[in-house]
Design a protein around this motif. Structure first.
Motif, PDB file in Angstrom:
ATOM      1  N   SER A   7      49.156  54.652  44.760  1.00  0.00           N
ATOM      2  CA  SER A   7      49.871  54.856  43.496  1.00  0.00           C
ATOM      3  C   SER A   7      50.062  53.533  42.764  1.00  0.00           C
ATOM      4  CB  SER A   7      51.204  55.572  43.714  1.00  0.00           C
ATOM      5  OG  SER A   7      52.096  54.775  44.459  1.00  0.00           O
ATOM      6  N   LEU A   8      50.201  52.443  43.502  1.00  0.00           N
ATOM      7  CA  LEU A   8      50.331  51.124  42.881  1.00  0.00           C
ATOM      8  C   LEU A   8      49.081  50.800  42.063  1.00  0.00           C
ATOM      9  CD1 LEU A   8      51.980  48.484  42.631  1.00  0.00           C
ATOM     10  CD2 LEU A   8      50.882  47.722  44.745  1.00  0.00           C
ATOM     11  N   ILE A   9      47.913  50.962  42.644  1.00  0.00           N
ATOM     12  CA  ILE A   9      46.660  50.667  41.949  1.00  0.00           C
ATOM     13  C   ILE A   9      46.422  51.655  40.810  1.00  0.00           C
ATOM     14  CG2 ILE A   9      44.145  50.531  42.204  1.00  0.00           C
ATOM     15  CD1 ILE A   9      44.741  49.392  45.046  1.00  0.00           C
ATOM     16  N   GLU A  10      46.755  52.909  41.037  1.00  0.00           N
ATOM     17  CA  GLU A  10      46.608  53.904  39.972  1.00  0.00           C
ATOM     18  C   GLU A  10      47.505  53.561  38.777  1.00  0.00           C
ATOM     19  OE1 GLU A  10      46.535  58.732  39.360  1.00  0.00           O
ATOM     20  OE2 GLU A  10      47.732  57.915  41.010  1.00  0.00           O
ATOM     21  N   VAL A  27      37.331  54.439  31.442  1.00  0.00           N
ATOM     22  CA  VAL A  27      37.850  53.996  32.730  1.00  0.00           C
ATOM     23  C   VAL A  27      38.160  55.221  33.577  1.00  0.00           C
ATOM     24  CG1 VAL A  27      40.240  53.795  31.899  1.00  0.00           C
ATOM     25  CG2 VAL A  27      39.526  52.510  33.937  1.00  0.00           C
ATOM     26  N   VAL A  28      37.777  55.157  34.848  1.00  0.00           N
ATOM     27  CA  VAL A  28      38.011  56.258  35.774  1.00  0.00           C
ATOM     28  C   VAL A  28      38.682  55.692  37.020  1.00  0.00           C
ATOM     29  CG1 VAL A  28      36.906  57.990  37.258  1.00  0.00           C
ATOM     30  CG2 VAL A  28      36.014  57.560  34.960  1.00  0.00           C
ATOM     31  N   PHE A  29      39.774  56.336  37.434  1.00  0.00           N
ATOM     32  CA  PHE A  29      40.416  56.003  38.702  1.00  0.00           C
ATOM     33  C   PHE A  29      40.124  57.144  39.658  1.00  0.00           C
ATOM     34  CE2 PHE A  29      43.803  56.525  41.767  1.00  0.00           C
ATOM     35  CZ  PHE A  29      43.846  55.273  42.343  1.00  0.00           C
ATOM     36  N   ASP A  30      39.686  56.820  40.867  1.00  0.00           N
ATOM     37  CA  ASP A  30      39.379  57.848  41.860  1.00  0.00           C
ATOM     38  C   ASP A  30      39.841  57.359  43.223  1.00  0.00           C
ATOM     39  OD1 ASP A  30      38.382  60.271  42.813  1.00  0.00           O
ATOM     40  OD2 ASP A  30      36.380  59.462  43.168  1.00  0.00           O
ATOM     41  N   THR A  31      40.217  58.302  44.062  1.00  0.00           N
ATOM     42  CA  THR A  31      40.665  57.967  45.410  1.00  0.00           C
ATOM     43  C   THR A  31      40.356  59.112  46.357  1.00  0.00           C
ATOM     44  OG1 THR A  31      42.585  57.315  46.759  1.00  0.00           O
ATOM     45  CG2 THR A  31      43.004  58.821  44.926  1.00  0.00           C
ATOM     46  N   ASP A  32      40.148  58.790  47.617  1.00  0.00           N
ATOM     47  CA  ASP A  32      39.942  59.837  48.617  1.00  0.00           C
ATOM     48  C   ASP A  32      41.220  60.089  49.423  1.00  0.00           C
ATOM     49  OD1 ASP A  32      40.043  57.641  50.304  1.00  0.00           O
ATOM     50  OD2 ASP A  32      38.065  57.941  51.191  1.00  0.00           O
ATOM     51  N   VAL A  33      42.314  59.428  49.023  1.00  0.00           N
ATOM     52  CA  VAL A  33      43.589  59.607  49.707  1.00  0.00           C
ATOM     53  C   VAL A  33      44.695  59.487  48.651  1.00  0.00           C
ATOM     54  CG1 VAL A  33      43.703  57.145  50.313  1.00  0.00           C
ATOM     55  CG2 VAL A  33      45.041  58.791  51.623  1.00  0.00           C
ATOM     56  N   GLU A  34      45.685  60.362  48.728  1.00  0.00           N
ATOM     57  CA  GLU A  34      46.760  60.344  47.730  1.00  0.00           C
ATOM     58  C   GLU A  34      47.849  59.328  48.047  1.00  0.00           C
ATOM     59  OE1 GLU A  34      46.764  61.917  44.768  1.00  0.00           O
ATOM     60  OE2 GLU A  34      44.724  62.455  45.385  1.00  0.00           O
ATOM     61  N   GLU A  35      48.034  59.062  49.337  1.00  0.00           N
ATOM     62  CA  GLU A  35      49.095  58.130  49.723  1.00  0.00           C
ATOM     63  C   GLU A  35      48.628  57.296  50.907  1.00  0.00           C
ATOM     64  OE1 GLU A  35      53.669  58.782  50.004  1.00  0.00           O
ATOM     65  OE2 GLU A  35      52.851  59.249  51.989  1.00  0.00           O
ATOM     66  N   LYS A  36      48.857  56.005  50.799  1.00  0.00           N
ATOM     67  CA  LYS A  36      48.566  55.092  51.908  1.00  0.00           C
ATOM     68  C   LYS A  36      49.597  53.975  51.841  1.00  0.00           C
ATOM     69  CE  LYS A  36      45.930  53.724  55.351  1.00  0.00           C
ATOM     70  NZ  LYS A  36      45.571  54.572  56.481  1.00  0.00           N
ATOM     71  N   ILE A  48      45.674  40.847  41.129  1.00  0.00           N
ATOM     72  CA  ILE A  48      44.309  41.067  41.608  1.00  0.00           C
ATOM     73  C   ILE A  48      43.606  42.103  40.742  1.00  0.00           C
ATOM     74  CG2 ILE A  48      42.932  42.042  43.515  1.00  0.00           C
ATOM     75  CD1 ILE A  48      45.128  40.793  45.421  1.00  0.00           C
ATOM     76  N   ILE A  49      44.233  43.266  40.602  1.00  0.00           N
ATOM     77  CA  ILE A  49      43.612  44.378  39.876  1.00  0.00           C
ATOM     78  C   ILE A  49      43.455  44.041  38.394  1.00  0.00           C
ATOM     79  CG2 ILE A  49      43.792  46.828  39.255  1.00  0.00           C
ATOM     80  CD1 ILE A  49      43.151  46.206  42.269  1.00  0.00           C
ATOM     81  N   LEU A  50      44.496  43.472  37.774  1.00  0.00           N
ATOM     82  CA  LEU A  50      44.396  43.138  36.350  1.00  0.00           C
ATOM     83  C   LEU A  50      43.314  42.097  36.088  1.00  0.00           C
ATOM     84  CD1 LEU A  50      48.102  43.105  35.104  1.00  0.00           C
ATOM     85  CD2 LEU A  50      46.323  44.820  34.656  1.00  0.00           C
ATOM     86  N   ASN A  51      43.160  41.151  36.992  1.00  0.00           N
ATOM     87  CA  ASN A  51      42.118  40.149  36.790  1.00  0.00           C
ATOM     88  C   ASN A  51      40.733  40.773  36.900  1.00  0.00           C
ATOM     89  OD1 ASN A  51      40.192  37.915  37.538  1.00  0.00           O
ATOM     90  ND2 ASN A  51      42.026  36.742  37.024  1.00  0.00           N
ATOM     91  N   LEU A  52      40.538  41.619  37.903  1.00  0.00           N
ATOM     92  CA  LEU A  52      39.235  42.273  38.058  1.00  0.00           C
ATOM     93  C   LEU A  52      38.942  43.188  36.875  1.00  0.00           C
ATOM     94  CD1 LEU A  52      39.242  43.041  41.896  1.00  0.00           C
ATOM     95  CD2 LEU A  52      38.051  41.193  40.693  1.00  0.00           C
ATOM     96  N   LEU A  53      39.966  43.908  36.402  1.00  0.00           N
ATOM     97  CA  LEU A  53      39.781  44.765  35.226  1.00  0.00           C
ATOM     98  C   LEU A  53      39.503  43.931  33.982  1.00  0.00           C
ATOM     99  CD1 LEU A  53      42.506  47.507  35.783  1.00  0.00           C
ATOM    100  CD2 LEU A  53      40.016  47.812  35.833  1.00  0.00           C
ATOM    101  N   SER A  54      40.206  42.813  33.841  1.00  0.00           N
ATOM    102  CA  SER A  54      39.997  41.927  32.696  1.00  0.00           C
ATOM    103  C   SER A  54      38.551  41.449  32.636  1.00  0.00           C
ATOM    104  CB  SER A  54      40.956  40.731  32.777  1.00  0.00           C
ATOM    105  OG  SER A  54      40.695  39.805  31.762  1.00  0.00           O
TER     106      SER A  54
END
Length: 184
Positions: A7-10, A27-36, A48-54
């Protein structure tokens, strides 16, 4: 602290989805697990995520796609940020995580940047005990693959902030940089 990494990354991805779409990208967000639930620093995961998306936004032409995927593993959670951008030349792939490295250093380059973004991402991933790798092909896009260990901290450890006050003087480097490119 222990957090639901999925959920953090989503949430991070969705927070910039309108911006990405306004740039003419999907942009597409996909996951094979709802909670980890794993031990991580949400602020550092966000960087990390914002830099990679940027980077994906900067180097993907209008009409392109950006995909963020979370895959559950036994020992690691796998986070992939993939784009259909211009890709990275094969001879540059071994150097992109080095500080101040930029694939295009010409004065006519299309995008500004300090060349520290991916170095910072790598350092933040490694602080989590993880690793990052890249796959890229010029003209077809780039995929960054982040593995972060599926560990937990007990509640006593996560509330103990005494370790925040210790700094190893040998590891401090003073540099003057502008980090605005991280969040463009």
């Amino acid at each position: 602290t222990n957090n639901n990494i999925v959920s953090l990354i989503e949430d991070i991805t969705l927070s910039v989805a309108d911006y990405i779409e306004n740039k003419g990208l999907s942009v597409v967000f996909d996951t094979d697990v709802e909670e980890k639930i794993i031990a991580c620093d949400p602020g550092k995961i966000e960087r990390i995520i914002l830099n990679l998306l940027s980077n994906a936004i900067k180097f993907t032409p209008c009409g392109g796609n950006i995909m963020v995927n979370v895959e559950d593993g036994v020992e690691n959670i796998c986070i992939k940020v993939k784009d259909t951008g211009k890709g990275i030349p094969k001879e540059k792939l071994n150097f992109i995580f080095e500080r101040f490295m930029q694939v295009d250093k010409s004065l006519t380059r299309e995008h500004e940047g300090s060349g520290i973004g991916l170095s910072l991402v790598k350092a933040l991933v490694e602080l989590h005990g993880g690793d990052i790798s890249v796959k890229s092909k010029e003209g077809y896009g780039t995929e960054f693959i982040v593995h972060i260990p599926c560990k937990l901290v007990d509640s006593e450890t996560s509330n103990d902030k005494s370790c925040d006050n210790t700094i190893d003087e040998n590891r401090i480097e003073k540099i003057k940089l502008e980090f605005s490119d991280i969040y463009n």
